[in-house]
Scaffold this motif. Structure first.
Motif, PDB file in Angstrom:
ATOM      1  N   THR A  30       1.385   1.638   2.522  1.00 40.60           N
ATOM      2  CA  THR A  30       0.572   0.714   1.734  1.00 40.60           C
ATOM      3  C   THR A  30      -0.070   1.452   0.562  1.00 40.60           C
ATOM      4  OG1 THR A  30       0.134  -0.675   3.665  1.00 40.60           O
ATOM      5  CG2 THR A  30      -1.389  -0.878   1.800  1.00 40.60           C
ATOM      6  N   GLY A  31      -0.469   2.693   0.802  1.00 39.81           N
ATOM      7  CA  GLY A  31      -1.027   3.513  -0.272  1.00 39.81           C
ATOM      8  C   GLY A  31      -0.037   3.725  -1.403  1.00 39.81           C
ATOM      9  N   LEU A  32       1.245   3.882  -1.057  1.00 42.59           N
ATOM     10  CA  LEU A  32       2.269   4.037  -2.091  1.00 42.59           C
ATOM     11  C   LEU A  32       2.405   2.760  -2.918  1.00 42.59           C
ATOM     12  CD1 LEU A  32       5.071   5.997  -0.168  1.00 42.59           C
ATOM     13  CD2 LEU A  32       3.390   6.909  -1.785  1.00 42.59           C
ATOM     14  N   GLN A  33       2.250   1.616  -2.268  1.00 38.81           N
ATOM     15  CA  GLN A  33       2.270   0.352  -3.011  1.00 38.81           C
ATOM     16  C   GLN A  33       1.086   0.271  -3.975  1.00 38.81           C
ATOM     17  OE1 GLN A  33       2.648  -2.385   0.565  1.00 38.81           O
ATOM     18  NE2 GLN A  33       4.002  -3.411  -0.893  1.00 38.81           N
ATOM     19  N   ILE A  34      -0.084   0.671  -3.492  1.00 44.73           N
ATOM     20  CA  ILE A  34      -1.277   0.662  -4.349  1.00 44.73           C
ATOM     21  C   ILE A  34      -1.070   1.601  -5.528  1.00 44.73           C
ATOM     22  CG2 ILE A  34      -3.727   1.287  -4.458  1.00 44.73           C
ATOM     23  CD1 ILE A  34      -3.946   0.430  -1.502  1.00 44.73           C
ATOM     24  N   ARG A  35      -0.536   2.775  -5.237  1.00 41.82           N
ATOM     25  CA  ARG A  35      -0.293   3.752  -6.307  1.00 41.82           C
ATOM     26  C   ARG A  35       0.658   3.171  -7.364  1.00 41.82           C
ATOM     27  NH1 ARG A  35      -0.973   9.402  -6.303  1.00 41.82           N
ATOM     28  NH2 ARG A  35       0.024  10.321  -8.125  1.00 41.82           N
ATOM     29  N   HIS A  36       1.722   2.531  -6.915  1.00 40.73           N
ATOM     30  CA  HIS A  36       2.685   1.925  -7.830  1.00 40.73           C
ATOM     31  C   HIS A  36       2.008   0.883  -8.709  1.00 40.73           C
ATOM     32  CE1 HIS A  36       6.044  -0.677  -9.129  1.00 40.73           C
ATOM     33  NE2 HIS A  36       6.799   0.399  -9.002  1.00 40.73           N
ATOM     34  N   ALA A  37       1.171   0.050  -8.105  1.00 41.67           N
ATOM     35  CA  ALA A  37       0.478  -0.997  -8.862  1.00 41.67           C
ATOM     36  C   ALA A  37      -0.419  -0.390  -9.947  1.00 41.67           C
ATOM     37  CB  ALA A  37      -0.345  -1.870  -7.918  1.00 41.67           C
ATOM     38  N   ILE A  38      -1.148   0.664  -9.585  1.00 41.57           N
ATOM     39  CA  ILE A  38      -2.041   1.322 -10.551  1.00 41.57           C
ATOM     40  C   ILE A  38      -1.232   1.949 -11.683  1.00 41.57           C
ATOM     41  CG2 ILE A  38      -3.684   3.215 -10.869  1.00 41.57           C
ATOM     42  CD1 ILE A  38      -4.612   2.665  -7.958  1.00 41.57           C
ATOM     43  N   GLU A  39      -0.145   2.610 -11.333  1.00 45.11           N
ATOM     44  CA  GLU A  39       0.691   3.258 -12.351  1.00 45.11           C
ATOM     45  C   GLU A  39       1.356   2.244 -13.276  1.00 45.11           C
ATOM     46  OE1 GLU A  39       3.190   5.642  -9.851  1.00 45.11           O
ATOM     47  OE2 GLU A  39       1.827   7.381  -9.943  1.00 45.11           O
ATOM     48  N   ASN A  40       1.419   0.993 -12.821  1.00 45.01           N
ATOM     49  CA  ASN A  40       2.003  -0.068 -13.634  1.00 45.01           C
ATOM     50  C   ASN A  40       0.944  -0.955 -14.285  1.00 45.01           C
ATOM     51  OD1 ASN A  40       5.197  -0.342 -13.463  1.00 45.01           O
ATOM     52  ND2 ASN A  40       4.435   0.562 -11.569  1.00 45.01           N
ATOM     53  N   GLY A  41      -0.301  -0.451 -14.326  1.00 52.75           N
ATOM     54  CA  GLY A  41      -1.321  -1.102 -15.132  1.00 52.75           C
ATOM     55  C   GLY A  41      -2.335  -1.967 -14.416  1.00 52.75           C
ATOM     56  N   ALA A  42      -2.299  -2.006 -13.096  1.00 54.81           N
ATOM     57  CA  ALA A  42      -3.278  -2.835 -12.373  1.00 54.81           C
ATOM     58  C   ALA A  42      -4.686  -2.288 -12.546  1.00 54.81           C
ATOM     59  CB  ALA A  42      -2.937  -2.893 -10.887  1.00 54.81           C
ATOM     60  N   THR A  43      -5.615  -3.179 -12.847  1.00 54.85           N
ATOM     61  CA  THR A  43      -7.026  -2.793 -12.936  1.00 54.85           C
ATOM     62  C   THR A  43      -7.858  -3.436 -11.822  1.00 54.85           C
ATOM     63  OG1 THR A  43      -7.448  -4.598 -14.493  1.00 54.85           O
ATOM     64  CG2 THR A  43      -6.934  -2.439 -15.428  1.00 54.85           C
ATOM     65  N   LYS A  44      -7.262  -4.394 -11.124  1.00 53.19           N
ATOM     66  CA  LYS A  44      -7.889  -4.998  -9.946  1.00 53.19           C
ATOM     67  C   LYS A  44      -6.844  -5.038  -8.840  1.00 53.19           C
ATOM     68  CE  LYS A  44     -11.156  -8.219 -12.140  1.00 53.19           C
ATOM     69  NZ  LYS A  44     -11.511  -9.659 -12.277  1.00 53.19           N
ATOM     70  N   ILE A  45      -7.273  -4.697  -7.640  1.00 58.61           N
ATOM     71  CA  ILE A  45      -6.356  -4.730  -6.503  1.00 58.61           C
ATOM     72  C   ILE A  45      -7.018  -5.435  -5.338  1.00 58.61           C
ATOM     73  CG2 ILE A  45      -5.123  -3.341  -4.787  1.00 58.61           C
ATOM     74  CD1 ILE A  45      -4.644  -1.284  -6.977  1.00 58.61           C
ATOM     75  N   TYR A  46      -6.365  -6.481  -4.856  1.00 55.50           N
ATOM     76  CA  TYR A  46      -6.802  -7.204  -3.664  1.00 55.50           C
ATOM     77  C   TYR A  46      -5.836  -6.856  -2.542  1.00 55.50           C
ATOM     78  CZ  TYR A  46      -9.895  -9.996  -6.591  1.00 55.50           C
ATOM     79  OH  TYR A  46     -10.893 -10.406  -7.450  1.00 55.50           O
ATOM     80  N   LEU A  47      -6.376  -6.288  -1.475  1.00 52.09           N
ATOM     81  CA  LEU A  47      -5.546  -5.876  -0.350  1.00 52.09           C
ATOM     82  C   LEU A  47      -5.846  -6.758   0.858  1.00 52.09           C
ATOM     83  CD1 LEU A  47      -3.480  -3.784   0.663  1.00 52.09           C
ATOM     84  CD2 LEU A  47      -5.399  -2.374   1.392  1.00 52.09           C
ATOM     85  N   GLY A  48      -4.868  -7.556   1.246  1.00 51.68           N
ATOM     86  CA  GLY A  48      -5.016  -8.407   2.422  1.00 51.68           C
ATOM     87  C   GLY A  48      -4.806  -7.603   3.686  1.00 51.68           C
ATOM     88  N   LEU A  49      -5.835  -7.522   4.513  1.00 52.63           N
ATOM     89  CA  LEU A  49      -5.775  -6.730   5.734  1.00 52.63           C
ATOM     90  C   LEU A  49      -5.410  -7.625   6.916  1.00 52.63           C
ATOM     91  CD1 LEU A  49      -8.981  -4.561   5.253  1.00 52.63           C
ATOM     92  CD2 LEU A  49      -6.666  -4.119   4.452  1.00 52.63           C
ATOM     93  N   GLY A  50      -4.803  -7.034   7.905  1.00 55.23           N
ATOM     94  CA  GLY A  50      -4.419  -7.791   9.087  1.00 55.23           C
ATOM     95  C   GLY A  50      -2.991  -7.469   9.465  1.00 55.23           C
ATOM     96  N   GLY A  51      -2.705  -7.563  10.760  1.00 50.17           N
ATOM     97  CA  GLY A  51      -1.357  -7.314  11.237  1.00 50.17           C
ATOM     98  C   GLY A  51      -0.938  -5.856  11.188  1.00 50.17           C
ATOM     99  N   SER A  52      -1.915  -4.948  11.116  1.00 48.02           N
ATOM    100  CA  SER A  52      -1.578  -3.534  10.943  1.00 48.02           C
ATOM    101  C   SER A  52      -1.081  -2.898  12.240  1.00 48.02           C
ATOM    102  CB  SER A  52      -2.798  -2.752  10.441  1.00 48.02           C
ATOM    103  OG  SER A  52      -3.665  -2.438  11.514  1.00 48.02           O
ATOM    104  N   ALA A  53      -0.285  -1.836  12.067  1.00 53.31           N
ATOM    105  CA  ALA A  53       0.190  -1.044  13.202  1.00 53.31           C
ATOM    106  C   ALA A  53      -0.602   0.243  13.322  1.00 53.31           C
ATOM    107  CB  ALA A  53       1.666  -0.714  13.010  1.00 53.31           C
ATOM    108  N   THR A  54      -1.687   0.357  12.569  1.00 58.20           N
ATOM    109  CA  THR A  54      -2.357   1.645  12.374  1.00 58.20           C
ATOM    110  C   THR A  54      -3.780   1.703  12.928  1.00 58.20           C
ATOM    111  OG1 THR A  54      -3.192   0.954  10.207  1.00 58.20           O
ATOM    112  CG2 THR A  54      -1.022   1.988  10.264  1.00 58.20           C
TER     113      THR A  54
END
Length: 378
Positions: A114-138
Motif C-alpha cells: 500500500t505504501g508503494l501505491q501511495i508513493r506512486h500517487a505522490i510521484e504522479n502529483g497527488a497533493t491529497k491522499i485518502y486511504l480507505g482502511l479495512g480488510g487488512s491482512a496486517t
C-alpha cells in the motif's frame, strides 16, 4: 412510495450493488411503482474505491506493487486529475482477500504494498491522499507504508528490520533515509469507521489479529510489539497517538499514518455520504424508509460502522430505518434502542450458513417482499 437504499456488502456473498438489486426487486414486487434511490456506500473498508468511483470522475491507475507477503502484483487506485487527489483502498495491496487461508500469517504480513501505491500517487502529483482502511491482512502499525515512503526501522545493532508485526518489538531506532520522499504540503486522510485504540484488549491485535491467522500467543506478541512501537515513537518522534479512537484500524495502520505522515482520521460513512450528496437527496425527497444492511450484525455494528451512520441519518431526518442481514447477534430490544425499525435476518436456521450465502440474493428479495407485504395489512 420512495425508498432510499444504503447497504453494505454481504461479505463473501454479495457486493453492495448486488444487495441493492435484490432489495429493489423485493420492494417492487409489492410496490411496482416505487421510486427507489440508492447510494453505493463504504465505511472505508472493502468497496471504498467502488463508492468513490460511483460519485467522482476519477482515473483508474494501475501500479506494480507487492501483496502482504511481499509477492509482486498489480493493484489499482483512483486519481482525480482536477483536484490532484488520490483514493487508495488498503485491501487492494495489503488485504486479507489476497491470501489463501493457509497463507494468513499476520506476524509476517506488511502494508508495504500500500505504501508503494501511495508513493506512486505522490510521484504522479497527488497533493491529497485518502486511504480507505479495512480488510487488512496486517498488524504492522503502518510501518510497511512508512518504509515505502523512506523510513527505516533498525534493531539495537543497527540492522534494518522488515516492517512486519513480528519484528515490532525489536525496533530500537527509527530514521528517515536521505532519499526519503518529500511529503511536505501533502495531506493524508485515514478513512475508517472503527474506534479501536492501537493496543490493549480493544486494540488492533486482540480484536482483529485472530481472523488474520494469529494464535493466542502471537496475539500477545503482536500487542506487545504495538506497545513497543508506541514507546519508540513517543521517545524519538515525540508523537502520542496510540489512544486516539481509530488508531488500531487495519492492524494499527491508522496509527502509523498519523505519526509518520500526520494523517487526519475521518469517518468513512460520513465521507462517502458527503460524496454522494445524501443530505441534498434527503432534503429534496420524502422517503418512507431507508434500508441498510450487511452480512452480519454484531456488537461491532453498534460502534461506528456503516450501519450506525445510516441509522444516525434516519434519526436526523425522522425516517424509519430497516436493516437486513445474513445473521444477527443483536436482539430486538437492542435494535430498537439504537434506532432501527426492524432487523430482517435472512438465514434459515435449519440450513447451513453456506446455504444462506449461496442463496443470499433470493433470500434478501424474499425477506424484503415479506416485510412490505406485511405492511400492506396494517
Amino acid at each position: 412510495m420512495k425508498v432510499l437504499l444504503i447497504p453494505d456488502k454481504f461479505k463473501g456473498s454479495l457486493d453492495a450493488k448486488e444487495v441493492i438489486r435484490a432489495i429493489s426487486e423485493g420492494v417492487c414486487q409489492v410496490h411496482p411503482g416505487a421510486e427507489i434511490f440508492s447510494v453505493l456506500a463504504s465505511d472505508g473498508g472493502d468497496g471504498f474505491l467502488n463508492a468513490v468511483s460511483e460519485n467522482l470522475n476519477c482515473t483508474t491507475t494501475t501500479v506494480v506493487t507487492v501483496d502482504p507477503l511481499n509477492r509482486k502484483m498489480e493493484a489499482v487506485y483512483l486519481f482525480d486529475n482536477v483536484t490532484k487527489t488520490a483514493y487508495i483502498e488498503l485491501a487492494k495491496a495489503s488485504g486479507l482477500e489476497l491470501l489463501k487461508g493457509a497463507e494468513r500469517d499476520v506476524m509476517r504480513t506488511s502494508s508495504y504494498g500500500t505504501g508503494l501505491q501511495i508513493r506512486h500517487a505522490i510521484e504522479n502529483g497527488a497533493t491529497k491522499i485518502y486511504l480507505g482502511l479495512g480488510g487488512s491482512a496486517t498488524n504492522d502499525g503502518g510501518t510497511g507504508i512508512a518504509k515505502a515512503l523512506g523510513y527505516r526501522f533498525l534493531d539495537d545493532l543497527g540492522h534494518e528490520l522488515e516492517p512486519v508485526g513480528g519484528e515490532l518489538s525489536k525496533i530500537a531506532k527509527i530514521e528517515k533515509k536521505d532519499v526519503a520522499l518529500d511529503v511536505t504540503g501533502i495531506s493524508f486522510h485515514a478513512v475508517n469507521d472503527v474506534n479501536n485504540p492501537l493496543y490493549g484488549k480493544q486494540g488492533a491485535a486482540y480484536v482483529y489479529a485472530e481472523q488474520k491467522g494469529a494464535t493466542s500467543k502471537e496475539i500477545q506478541k503482536l500487542d506487545k510489539g504495538l506497545r513497543h512501537l508506541e514507546a519508540i515513537v513517543k521517545d524519538q518522534l515525540k508523537k502520542n497517538a496510540a489512544q486516539l479512537p481509530g488508531a488500531g484500524a487495519a492492524g494499527g495502520t491508522a496509527y502509523g499514518l498519523n505519526v509518520f505522515l500526520n494523517a487526519e482520521f475521518i469517518s468513512g460513512i460520513d465521507f462517502v455520504l458527503r460524496l454522494a450528496k445524501v443530505n441534498q437527496l434527503l432534503s429534496d425527497h420524502h422517503f418512507e424508509y431507508i434500508i441498510t444492511g450487511e452480512g452480519k450484525f454484531d456488537e461491532q455494528t453498534l460502534h461506528g460502522k456503516l450501519i450506525k451512520g445510516v441509522i444516525d441519518l434516519g434519526r436526523q431526518y425522522q425516517i424509519p430505518v430497516i436493516a437486513i442481514c445474513g445473521q444477527s447477534d443483536i436482539d430486538s430490544a437492542q435494535s430498537k434502542s439504537i434506532g432501527l425499525e426492524v432487523i430482517l435476518e435472512i438465514r434459515d436456521t435449519a440450513k447451513s450458513v453456506q446455504y444462506s450465502m449461496d442463496n443470499a440474493a433470493r433470500l434478501i428479495r424474499e425477506s424484503i417482499f415479506s416485510f412490505f407485504k406485511s405492511t400492506l395489512k396494517k
